[in-house]
Design an enzyme around this catalytic site. Structure first.
Site, PDB file in Angstrom:
ATOM      1  N   HIS A 183     -19.526  -5.446   0.952  1.00  0.00           N
ATOM      2  CA  HIS A 183     -18.761  -6.251   0.004  1.00  0.00           C
ATOM      3  C   HIS A 183     -18.759  -5.470  -1.306  1.00  0.00           C
ATOM      4  O   HIS A 183     -19.700  -5.555  -2.094  1.00  0.00           O
ATOM      5  CB  HIS A 183     -19.391  -7.627  -0.187  1.00  0.00           C
ATOM      6  N   CYS A 191     -17.172  -5.857  -3.958  1.00  0.00           N
ATOM      7  CA  CYS A 191     -17.140  -6.665  -5.182  1.00  0.00           C
ATOM      8  C   CYS A 191     -18.545  -6.872  -5.730  1.00  0.00           C
ATOM      9  O   CYS A 191     -18.747  -6.949  -6.941  1.00  0.00           O
ATOM     10  CB  CYS A 191     -16.507  -8.032  -4.914  1.00  0.00           C
ATOM     11  N   ASP A 225     -11.476   7.870 -11.109  1.00  0.00           N
ATOM     12  CA  ASP A 225     -11.705   9.278 -10.816  1.00  0.00           C
ATOM     13  C   ASP A 225     -10.616  10.103 -11.506  1.00  0.00           C
ATOM     14  O   ASP A 225      -9.750  10.687 -10.860  1.00  0.00           O
ATOM     15  CB  ASP A 225     -11.697   9.500  -9.300  1.00  0.00           C
ATOM     16  N   ARG A 274       0.821  -1.201   0.000  1.00  0.00           N
ATOM     17  CA  ARG A 274       0.000   0.000   0.000  1.00  0.00           C
ATOM     18  C   ARG A 274       0.869   1.270   0.000  1.00  0.00           C
ATOM     19  O   ARG A 274       0.504   2.266  -0.619  1.00  0.00           O
ATOM     20  CB  ARG A 274      -0.933  -0.024   1.213  1.00  0.00           C
ATOM     21  N   GLU A 287     -10.223  -0.561  -5.385  1.00  0.00           N
ATOM     22  CA  GLU A 287      -9.426   0.241  -4.464  1.00  0.00           C
ATOM     23  C   GLU A 287      -8.022   0.459  -5.028  1.00  0.00           C
ATOM     24  O   GLU A 287      -7.440   1.544  -4.890  1.00  0.00           O
ATOM     25  CB  GLU A 287      -9.343  -0.430  -3.090  1.00  0.00           C
ATOM     26  N   GLU A 317      -2.491  -7.851   3.907  1.00  0.00           N
ATOM     27  CA  GLU A 317      -3.916  -7.624   4.164  1.00  0.00           C
ATOM     28  C   GLU A 317      -4.727  -8.803   3.649  1.00  0.00           C
ATOM     29  O   GLU A 317      -4.411  -9.378   2.604  1.00  0.00           O
ATOM     30  CB  GLU A 317      -4.391  -6.340   3.476  1.00  0.00           C
TER      31      GLU A 317
END
Length: 818
Positions: free
Chosen positions: A784, A786, A573, A472, A516, A505
């Protein structure tokens, strides 16, 4: 008489209760059909006509019309005048029935001729006598243009020579039929119901014969004037009326769809010279037929709309008008991006695919429409069409179209099945996006299958997914290294399904983790502090930084990310001006694109062009411009060799503006954009993306819709685990969400779906699910991403619901997203 003409006569006689005067055929029909009729026969006919017609008027009427095998404007008015005197329009009806039901007669009718004597035509001839035949027809077409004159806009700017070339290529089609005369005749005759019925009946008999001629006899190759049939019939302004929609118009569309490619191109060029209102009338005619047929039938997976000949033929005809609309608009055919990128290396899997019988189609990119090739233009060449592209979308058709079947027909390219994806102008963005989704998924499954077979053959374990394991805190470095390795070793791996894992993670990527990942990559790489892109506070848009220190690999990564986002159906975005998407579609930026990307500069250059004083003396500008680098240092650039010594004058200011725009939008960022485009094409080079979508729609694919309609989201949401739309907690939930501000709504979308944008088609296409997650408790709502599922405990009060929900969406980033 041929069979069709005889049938028309029989129907007319039966309708009028005609009496037989002697053993010979009825003189009412024979008077104009049989040359051998004598004056005695005419006398017998007049005796049977119940005194409706004056006996002394009949012999000249019959002498004039019985051998009439084609029509002119004067002849129509002559017959109409005689019929008006006697109040019997049957002679005119018979002539129309005979001429308009015969292709041979129509081809010879309404020709431009010097012997026209009408006063209204004399003025037209006087105006055109010094012009050649092609220019005369062009003038006649423009004389019927509506208040807005698209011809002027089409011939201005970049397109004058293009329009002239169209006229020359069109050849005899323009000169052989007097379109103005045809329109005047229709205007006079269609006000009479009986005469209008004659046009309708004649079209019913005409169409099958024309279809047969075009299918089996190659009549157009023998006589290009055969196109006159379609030009004349399509000027009938009543074609979209209900009477035509059942039989006449579908049959005529089927005949028109059989025209060979050169004829379709000529017709498109001719119609491109019509006014916007005429184009709109043609569009409405074909759209009316498609809509009428769709709502009159129950189409399903067992009864495909693709198999309806009327809808298919009307769609093919609408394509002609679509390209006419493009040709007649504001064209920019010159400013094309140089396609000189080094070729993307072929995958070694190609041989194995051939062994499996899965040789790749369109290896050099998506297909190109044959009519587009024949006309030498692309839809992206059109800056502003005569009427909007949205006018060509048929929503009822989109609702009944089985896209999975349609995509199959598109991919297989079978001759026996029609795919509406070959006419993407009629499909809305949602439908086209579904077709693109099928294409992407099938490609993913194909790559997965190939990989599995390689594993068996070579005995080594290969990954069927495009797996990215990233930290990350080092997401750009990790992603860049991995994607660069893939791009060099085997670019085909980019077409595998993306599978992202954040190091340290938990979380299984079924789409949400990828969302994400994209969000974090975009946030970091578009950070102005990195210096890859500049940000304009006024427009809220990013642009390539020409003096960026980042290497080309970083820009290639951004291109890959955009391609992967489309490929994996994720929304990003990103905020680019429209010129970026136009450049991705192969068009260079020009002066008018500065209005979107560099509005201040655009206004300055526009003021320069409109300045009425002496530019050289008053402004003292040269062909040398200056920019600043990242550190604020000035950089000088000569738009021409020795530009600092060439002053900008009233005479050369247009050249200055064009060169300035060329530098700002193309040359200054050439290295960065080529790397960006190369990355994008690594993923999308075999996709039908460019074939299906316009630049505006590609932006919608990548960025989603900025319009957040939460009422549509509520209407489309489903419930599970014991909740339904009437549950107290659900009513409290929607009351709470609707009360949120715009920023809170975006946070809610981000929390629930992994992106704060609406997908193509709006929030109504999201299909969110709200499921019960136990009784009242202090637990926060979870999601969730997904599957767009929100897990909501049954909170006891609306206040507690609001507090728990706001806390969840505000502090969700980086945790609790599965």
């Amino acid at each position: 008489m041929d069979n069709n003409a005889a049938a028309i006569k029989a129907l007319e006689l039966y309708k009028n209760n005609a009496k037989l005067c002697d053993p010979h055929p009825s003189k009412k029909g024979a008077s104009s059909a049989f040359p051998e009729n004598s004056a005695k026969g005419a006398h017998n006919f007049s005796a049977c006509s119940n005194g409706k017609m004056n006996h002394k008027d009949l012999p000249p009427t019959r002498e004039d019309f019985r051998d009439l095998n084609y029509l002119t404007e004067e002849k129509v008015y002559e017959i109409l005048s005689l019929c008006s005197e006697t109040e019997d329009y049957s002679p005119l009806i018979r002539v129309i029935g005979r001429v308009f039901s015969s292709a041979e007669s129509l081809v010879q009718s309404f020709r431009k001729a010097k012997q026209h004597t009408k006063e209204e035509l004399k003025s037209l001839q006087a105006k055109d006598e010094d012009k050649d035949e092609d220019e005369k027809e062009t003038a006649s077409g423009s004389s019927t243009a509506m208040e807005v004159e698209p011809e002027a806009s089409a011939s201005s700017g970049d397109g004058p020579s293009h329009g002239e070339n169209n006229v020359q290529k069109l050849g005899p089609v323009e000169v052989s039929v007097d379109i103005d005369a045809v329109r005047r005749v229709y205007e006079r005759l269609l006000s009479n119901e009986k005469i209008e019925a004659a046009f309708l009946n004649a079209l019913v008999y005409l169409s099958p014969n024309v279809e047969c001629d075009l299918t089996y006899h190659s009549v157009y190759a023998a006589d290009p004037n055969y196109l006159n049939v379609f030009i004349i019939v399509m000027e009938n302004s009543n074609l979209h009326s209900p009477e035509y929609l059942e039989i006449a118009l579908p049959q005529f569309c089927k005949a028109m769809s059989k025209l060979p490619l050169p004829a379709l191109a000529k017709l498109a060029r001719l119609w491109s010279q019509y006014g916007a209102d005429q184009i709109r009338r043609l569009v409405e005619t074909f759209q009316q037929l498609i809509t009428y047929t769709v709502i009159s039938n129950e189409f399903s997976s067992d009864n495909l709309v693709n198999e309806d000949d009327g809808v298919v033929a009307a769609t093919k005809c609408l394509k002609i008008v679509y390209y006419a609309n493009v040709l007649g608009g504001d064209l920019d055919t010159d400013h094309n991006e140089d396609d000189d990128d080094e070729p993307i290396p072929e995958s070694s899997e190609l041989t194995l695919q051939e062994l499996l019988g899965e040789e790749r189609r369109n290896k050099k990119g998506p297909r190109v429409d044959p009519l587009e090739t024949e006309l030498g233009i692309r839809a992206s060449d059109c800056r502003k069409p005569l009427i909007t592209f949205e006018d060509f979308i048929n929503e009822p058709l989109n609702e009944v179209l089985e896209m999975d079947k349609d995509y199959t027909f598109f991919k297989v390219e079978t001759e026996s099945k029609f795919s509406f994806m070959t006419c993407p102008f009629i499909l809305n963005a949602v439908t086209k996006n579904l077709g693109l989704y099928y294409d992407n998924r099938i490609r993913m499954y194909s790559e997965r299958r190939i990989t599995a077979l390689y594993s068996l053959v070579q005995g080594q374990q290969l990954n069927p997914y495009l797996r990215l394991k990233v930290r990350r805190d080092h997401i750009i470095d990790d992603a860049l290294v991995r994607l660069e390795m893939i791009a060099m070793e085997n670019p085909a791996d980019l077409k595998k399904q993306l599978y992202v894992e954040f190091e340290g993670e938990q979380g299984v990527d079924e789409g949400g983790v990828s969302k994400e990942f994209f969000q974090l990559v975009v946030e970091e790489i578009f950070n102005p502090d990195i210096g890859m892109f500049t940000y304009d506070e006024r427009t809220k848009l990013f642009w390539f930084n020409p003096s960026s220190f980042e290497n080309e690999g970083q820009f290639t990564l951004i291109g890959i990310v955009l391609g992967l986002a489309i490929y994996n159906n994720c929304i990003l975005d990103v905020h680019f001006p429209m010129v970026v998407y136009r450049k991705l579609m192969g068009k260079k930026g020009t002066f008018r694109d500065l209005a979107d990307s560099h509005p201040v500069l655009y206004q300055s250059l526009k003021d320069l062009l409109e300045y009425e004083g002496n530019v050289e003396d008053d402004m003292m500008i040269t062909f040398q411009i200056s920019q600043t680098d990242l550190f604020g240092n000035p950089l000088m650039y000569d738009l021409k060799e020795g530009g600092d010594k060439i002053p900008v004058t009233n005479e050369n200011r247009k050249d200055f503006v064009a060169l300035y725009a060329e530098y700002m939008l193309n040359k200054s960022v050439e290295k960065q954009f080529k790397a960006f485009r190369r990355g994008f094409h690594m993923v999308t080079n075999e996709s039908p993306l460019k074939y299906l979508f316009r630049p505006e729609e590609i932006e919608l694919l990548i960025c989603g819709s900025r319009n957040l309609d939460f009422q549509a989201l509520e209407d489309s949401t489903e419930y599970d685990g014991g909740y339904n739309k009437d549950s107290r907690i659900i009513k409290d939930f929607w009351e709470t969400v609707h009360s949120f501000g715009q920023e809170q709504k975006r946070l809610f979308l981000q929390f629930t779906t992994g992106t704060d944008r609406a997908p193509v088609g709006g929030l109504g296409k999201l299909k969110m699910i709200i499921a019960k997650n136990g009784p009242d408790s202090d637990r926060l709502p979870t999601s969730h991403t997904c599957f767009n599922v929100l897990l909501l405990p049954e909170y006891s009060t609306i206040e507690k619901l609001r507090e728990r929900l706001l806390k969840a969406i505000t502090y969700a980033k980086g945790f609790g997203m599965l």
